[in-house]
Design a protein around this motif. Structure first.
Motif, PDB file in Angstrom:
ATOM      1  N   ILE A 162      -8.785  14.580   8.836  1.00  0.00           N
ATOM      2  CA  ILE A 162      -9.805  13.512   8.900  1.00  0.00           C
ATOM      3  C   ILE A 162      -9.550  12.483   9.998  1.00  0.00           C
ATOM      4  O   ILE A 162     -10.373  11.593  10.198  1.00  0.00           O
ATOM      5  CB  ILE A 162      -9.964  12.797   7.537  1.00  0.00           C
ATOM      6  N   GLY A 163      -8.423  12.615  10.702  1.00  0.00           N
ATOM      7  CA  GLY A 163      -8.091  11.662  11.760  1.00  0.00           C
ATOM      8  C   GLY A 163      -7.174  10.572  11.239  1.00  0.00           C
ATOM      9  O   GLY A 163      -7.429  10.002  10.167  1.00  0.00           O
ATOM     10  N   PRO A 164      -6.085  10.247  11.971  1.00  0.00           N
ATOM     11  CA  PRO A 164      -5.138   9.230  11.502  1.00  0.00           C
ATOM     12  C   PRO A 164      -5.767   7.849  11.374  1.00  0.00           C
ATOM     13  O   PRO A 164      -5.274   7.009  10.612  1.00  0.00           O
ATOM     14  CB  PRO A 164      -4.034   9.246  12.569  1.00  0.00           C
ATOM     15  N   GLU A 165      -6.879   7.617  12.095  1.00  0.00           N
ATOM     16  CA  GLU A 165      -7.552   6.312  12.018  1.00  0.00           C
ATOM     17  C   GLU A 165      -8.267   6.111  10.674  1.00  0.00           C
ATOM     18  O   GLU A 165      -8.795   5.035  10.398  1.00  0.00           O
ATOM     19  CB  GLU A 165      -8.545   6.176  13.173  1.00  0.00           C
ATOM     20  N   ARG A 166      -8.268   7.146   9.835  1.00  0.00           N
ATOM     21  CA  ARG A 166      -8.854   7.054   8.477  1.00  0.00           C
ATOM     22  C   ARG A 166      -7.786   7.190   7.399  1.00  0.00           C
ATOM     23  O   ARG A 166      -8.101   7.399   6.233  1.00  0.00           O
ATOM     24  CB  ARG A 166      -9.889   8.168   8.280  1.00  0.00           C
ATOM     25  N   VAL A 167      -6.514   7.079   7.797  1.00  0.00           N
ATOM     26  CA  VAL A 167      -5.409   7.299   6.871  1.00  0.00           C
ATOM     27  C   VAL A 167      -4.528   6.055   6.775  1.00  0.00           C
ATOM     28  O   VAL A 167      -4.037   5.555   7.792  1.00  0.00           O
ATOM     29  CB  VAL A 167      -4.551   8.505   7.329  1.00  0.00           C
ATOM     30  N   GLY A 168      -4.320   5.583   5.554  1.00  0.00           N
ATOM     31  CA  GLY A 168      -3.338   4.541   5.279  1.00  0.00           C
ATOM     32  C   GLY A 168      -2.283   5.087   4.336  1.00  0.00           C
ATOM     33  O   GLY A 168      -2.471   6.128   3.702  1.00  0.00           O
ATOM     34  N   VAL A 169      -1.147   4.393   4.256  1.00  0.00           N
ATOM     35  CA  VAL A 169      -0.056   4.817   3.374  1.00  0.00           C
ATOM     36  C   VAL A 169       0.459   3.606   2.615  1.00  0.00           C
ATOM     37  O   VAL A 169       0.673   2.538   3.203  1.00  0.00           O
ATOM     38  CB  VAL A 169       1.108   5.454   4.179  1.00  0.00           C
ATOM     39  N   ARG A 170       0.661   3.782   1.304  1.00  0.00           N
ATOM     40  CA  ARG A 170       1.244   2.710   0.485  1.00  0.00           C
ATOM     41  C   ARG A 170       2.684   3.058   0.131  1.00  0.00           C
ATOM     42  O   ARG A 170       2.963   4.148  -0.364  1.00  0.00           O
ATOM     43  CB  ARG A 170       0.434   2.496  -0.794  1.00  0.00           C
ATOM     44  N   LEU A 171       3.581   2.125   0.393  1.00  0.00           N
ATOM     45  CA  LEU A 171       4.993   2.261   0.073  1.00  0.00           C
ATOM     46  C   LEU A 171       5.462   1.042  -0.720  1.00  0.00           C
ATOM     47  O   LEU A 171       4.889  -0.038  -0.597  1.00  0.00           O
ATOM     48  CB  LEU A 171       5.832   2.385   1.353  1.00  0.00           C
ATOM     49  N   ALA A 172       6.515   1.243  -1.522  1.00  0.00           N
ATOM     50  CA  ALA A 172       7.074   0.136  -2.317  1.00  0.00           C
ATOM     51  C   ALA A 172       8.585   0.146  -2.140  1.00  0.00           C
ATOM     52  O   ALA A 172       9.311   0.718  -2.954  1.00  0.00           O
ATOM     53  CB  ALA A 172       6.682   0.293  -3.776  1.00  0.00           C
ATOM     54  N   PRO A 173       9.085  -0.491  -1.081  1.00  0.00           N
ATOM     55  CA  PRO A 173      10.499  -0.347  -0.716  1.00  0.00           C
ATOM     56  C   PRO A 173      11.493  -0.760  -1.803  1.00  0.00           C
ATOM     57  O   PRO A 173      12.521  -0.118  -1.966  1.00  0.00           O
ATOM     58  CB  PRO A 173      10.643  -1.247   0.518  1.00  0.00           C
ATOM     59  N   LEU A 174      11.205  -1.828  -2.530  1.00  0.00           N
ATOM     60  CA  LEU A 174      12.204  -2.360  -3.460  1.00  0.00           C
ATOM     61  C   LEU A 174      11.877  -2.097  -4.922  1.00  0.00           C
ATOM     62  O   LEU A 174      12.624  -2.498  -5.808  1.00  0.00           O
ATOM     63  CB  LEU A 174      12.374  -3.879  -3.250  1.00  0.00           C
ATOM     64  N   THR A 175      10.768  -1.434  -5.186  1.00  0.00           N
ATOM     65  CA  THR A 175      10.429  -1.220  -6.583  1.00  0.00           C
ATOM     66  C   THR A 175      11.329  -0.154  -7.190  1.00  0.00           C
ATOM     67  O   THR A 175      11.773   0.776  -6.513  1.00  0.00           O
ATOM     68  CB  THR A 175       8.954  -0.837  -6.756  1.00  0.00           C
ATOM     69  N   THR A 176      11.632  -0.318  -8.463  1.00  0.00           N
ATOM     70  CA  THR A 176      12.377   0.699  -9.216  1.00  0.00           C
ATOM     71  C   THR A 176      11.477   1.278 -10.311  1.00  0.00           C
ATOM     72  O   THR A 176      11.956   1.882 -11.265  1.00  0.00           O
ATOM     73  CB  THR A 176      13.639   0.090  -9.843  1.00  0.00           C
ATOM     74  N   LEU A 177      10.167   1.099 -10.143  1.00  0.00           N
ATOM     75  CA  LEU A 177       9.212   1.596 -11.123  1.00  0.00           C
ATOM     76  C   LEU A 177       9.353   3.097 -11.287  1.00  0.00           C
ATOM     77  O   LEU A 177       9.552   3.823 -10.307  1.00  0.00           O
ATOM     78  CB  LEU A 177       7.774   1.285 -10.679  1.00  0.00           C
ATOM     79  N   ASN A 178       9.250   3.550 -12.518  1.00  0.00           N
ATOM     80  CA  ASN A 178       9.284   4.976 -12.832  1.00  0.00           C
ATOM     81  C   ASN A 178      10.564   5.651 -12.392  1.00  0.00           C
ATOM     82  O   ASN A 178      10.611   6.857 -12.177  1.00  0.00           O
ATOM     83  CB  ASN A 178       8.052   5.692 -12.253  1.00  0.00           C
ATOM     84  N   GLY A 179      11.610   4.835 -12.238  1.00  0.00           N
ATOM     85  CA  GLY A 179      12.946   5.396 -12.103  1.00  0.00           C
ATOM     86  C   GLY A 179      13.399   5.832 -10.728  1.00  0.00           C
ATOM     87  O   GLY A 179      14.459   6.437 -10.599  1.00  0.00           O
ATOM     88  N   THR A 180      12.632   5.554  -9.681  1.00  0.00           N
ATOM     89  CA  THR A 180      13.093   5.936  -8.341  1.00  0.00           C
ATOM     90  C   THR A 180      13.818   4.762  -7.689  1.00  0.00           C
ATOM     91  O   THR A 180      13.281   3.661  -7.607  1.00  0.00           O
ATOM     92  CB  THR A 180      11.932   6.364  -7.425  1.00  0.00           C
ATOM     93  N   VAL A 181      15.031   5.035  -7.235  1.00  0.00           N
ATOM     94  CA  VAL A 181      15.859   3.997  -6.616  1.00  0.00           C
ATOM     95  C   VAL A 181      16.456   4.573  -5.338  1.00  0.00           C
ATOM     96  O   VAL A 181      16.874   5.734  -5.314  1.00  0.00           O
ATOM     97  CB  VAL A 181      17.002   3.561  -7.568  1.00  0.00           C
ATOM     98  N   ASP A 182      16.468   3.780  -4.286  1.00  0.00           N
ATOM     99  CA  ASP A 182      17.089   4.217  -3.037  1.00  0.00           C
ATOM    100  C   ASP A 182      18.372   3.429  -2.794  1.00  0.00           C
ATOM    101  O   ASP A 182      18.434   2.225  -3.069  1.00  0.00           O
ATOM    102  CB  ASP A 182      16.133   4.016  -1.859  1.00  0.00           C
ATOM    103  N   ALA A 183      19.380   4.115  -2.266  1.00  0.00           N
ATOM    104  CA  ALA A 183      20.670   3.473  -2.046  1.00  0.00           C
ATOM    105  C   ALA A 183      20.610   2.432  -0.928  1.00  0.00           C
ATOM    106  O   ALA A 183      21.366   1.462  -0.930  1.00  0.00           O
ATOM    107  CB  ALA A 183      21.724   4.535  -1.710  1.00  0.00           C
ATOM    108  N   ASN A 184      19.711   2.627   0.030  1.00  0.00           N
ATOM    109  CA  ASN A 184      19.622   1.692   1.164  1.00  0.00           C
ATOM    110  C   ASN A 184      18.151   1.525   1.542  1.00  0.00           C
ATOM    111  O   ASN A 184      17.699   2.055   2.562  1.00  0.00           O
ATOM    112  CB  ASN A 184      20.444   2.222   2.349  1.00  0.00           C
TER     113      ASN A 184
END
Length: 370
Positions: A227-249
Motif C-alpha cells: 500500500i506504500g510506506p506513506e500509508r503505514v504507521g507503527v505503534r511501539l511501547a518501549p517501556l511497557t511491561t504489559l502482557n509480560g513482554t520485557v526487554d533487557a535494554n
C-alpha cells in the motif's frame, strides 16, 4: 487559545493533510457483531462522533483467525469484515476525518476459546504469566481466563503471518481506511519478537538485536510494498511491561527500531508511553534519541492533557499527541481543547462489551447528544 496553538496547526502525513495534531489512538471496546467479528453501525456512529481528531486510529483489528485475543473484537480478513468496516470509514470521511486501521496479531495473548480451539502462537513457547484475556461465556459479562501456553512459530509460518499482514493492509484500503498502523506495542506478537524476555529463538528471528528486529522489518516491508510506506504507521511501547513482554535494554532496542523504521520510510511512529501509576518514566534523553533516529511524524500517547501535549509539540520531540481515555467520554474533545472547556470522565464499567451505553451516548460539552 490563540491561533498559534501548536495543537491546531495542520500537518502533512504522507499524501494527507491533517487539520490538527490531536490523535484518537486505538482503544479496544469489544463491540463487534457476532458471529463473524464484524464492525457495526454503532461503531460507525462512535468513530463518526469523534472525527474532528486530526487522525483516528481504529481499535485493534485482527488479521486472521489466530490473531484474535479477546471476545468481540473486529477482524479485517474476511470479505464480510471488509464490507462491515466500510460503514465506519464512510462515517468518519463524511465528517472530514481521517482514519487508519490498526492491524493486530496478539500472538500468545489469547486462549483457545477465542481462536477456534487452536494453540496460540508466539516467537517462543513461553507463557504470558499472570495475563488474563476474556472469552465469550455466553453472557454480556466477559469471562476472564489465563492465557494459554503458546507454541513457537516455524520459519515457514512466520512467512505466512507476514502475508496475513500484507493482505490485511490491502483489505484496509479496500474498506476505505486512509492507511494502517501496525500494532507493535503492549506485548502482542510483533512485541513478542522484539523484546529479549519473550524471544528465546536461536534462528534468524532471535538472539541478536538485528534478529529480534527481523519480524518487524519483514512485516513493515510487506505492508509497505502492498500500500506504500506513506500509508503505514507503527505503534511501539518501549517501556511497557504489559502482557509480560520485557526487554533487557529497551532504550537500545527501541532506538534501533526507530532507526529501522526511518530507513523503511514509514509515515509515522506512534509511541505508547507506560501510563499506569508508578510506571517507569520515559527519559527526555530517550525521546530525543528517538527523534534523532526517526525522521517521520512522531506521535506520543499516555496520560497527556492539553498543556503537556502543547509542551511536547513545542519541545519538538513530538509532532502529534494521542488522547485515549479522554476521547471515550468526550466525543467533542477537539472542540473542548480549543475552547478550554472541562473534560468529562468515562464510565469504566462500560469500556468493554455492551451496546450504546458508555459508547455513543456521551453528550457534547453543551449537554446535547453527540
Amino acid at each position: 487559545m490563540s491561533h498559534s496553538d501548536p495543537l491546531f496547526s495542520p500537518l502533512a502525513l504522507g499524501p494527507l493533510t491533517l487539520r490538527n495534531r490531536i490523535v484518537m489512538p486505538p482503544m479496544t471496546r469489544s463491540r463487534a457483531a457476532q458471529p463473524g467479528d464484524l464492525a457495526t453501525a454503532l461503531m460507525a456512529s462512535y468513530y463518526g462522533q469523534r472525527a474532528s481528531a486530526g487522525l483516528i486510529v481504529s481499535e485493534g483489528t485482527q488479521i486472521g483467525p489466530l490473531a484474535k485475543g479477546y471476545a468481540w473484537t473486529p477482524g479485517i480478513y474476511t470479505q464480510a469484515q471488509v464490507a462491515a468496516w466500510r460503514q465506519v470509514t464512510e462515517a468518519v470521511h463524511a465528517q472530514g476525518g481521517i482514519i487508519f486501521a490498526q492491524l493486530w496479531h496478539v500472538g500468545r495473548v489469547t486462549h483457545p476459546d477465542n481462536i477456534g480451539g487452536a494453540q496460540p502462537v508466539s516467537a517462543s513457547a513461553l507463557q504470558a504469566d499472570g495475563v488474563k484475556v476474556f472469552v465469550d461465556n455466553g453472557s454480556q459479562a466477559p469471562g476472564f481466563v489465563q492465557t494459554a501456553l503458546p507454541r513457537a512459530l516455524s520459519v515457514a509460518e512466520i512467512a505466512q503471518v507476514v502475508e496475513e499482514y500484507r493482505q490485511a493492509a490491502r483489505n484496509a484500503l479496500t474498506a476505505g481506511f486512509d492507511g494502517i498502523e501496525l500494532h507493535g506495542a503492549n506485548g502482542y506478537l510483533i512485541n513478542q519478537f522484539l523484546d529479549s524476555g519473550s524471544n528465546r529463538r536461536s534462528d534468524a528471528y532471535g538472539g541478536s538485536l538485528e534478529n529480534r528486529l527481523r519480524f518487524l522489518k519483514e512485516v513493515v516491508q510487506a505492508v509497505s510494498d502492498e500500500i506504500g510506506p506513506e500509508r503505514v504507521g507503527v505503534r511501539l511501547a518501549p517501556l511497557t511491561t504489559l502482557n509480560g513482554t520485557v526487554d533487557a535494554n529497551p532504550e537500545e532496542t527501541y532506538t534501533a527500531a526507530a532507526r529501522l523504521l526511518g530507513e523503511l520510510g514509514v509515515v509515522y511512529l506512534h509511541i505508547a508511553e507506560a501510563d499506569w501509576d508508578d510506571a517507569p518514566e520515559m527519559r527526555l534523553a530517550f525521546k530525543q534519541a528517538l527523534r534523532q533516529a526517526y525522521p517521520g511524524v512522531l506521535i506520543y500517547a499516555g496520560k497527556y492533557d492539553a498543556q503537556r501535549a502543547r509542551a511536547a509539540l513545542d519541545a519538538g520531540w513530538a509532532d502529534m499527541v494521542g488522547f485515549g481515555r479522554p476521547f471515550i467520554a468526550n466525543p467533542d474533545l477537539v472542540a473542548r481543547i480549543r475552547a478550554e472547556l472541562p473534560w468529562a470522565s468515562h464510565d469504566a464499567a462500560t469500556l468493554f462489551g455492551g451496546g450504546a451505553k458508555g459508547f455513543t451516548d456521551y453528550p457534547l460539552a453543551d449537554g446535547k447528544p453527540a
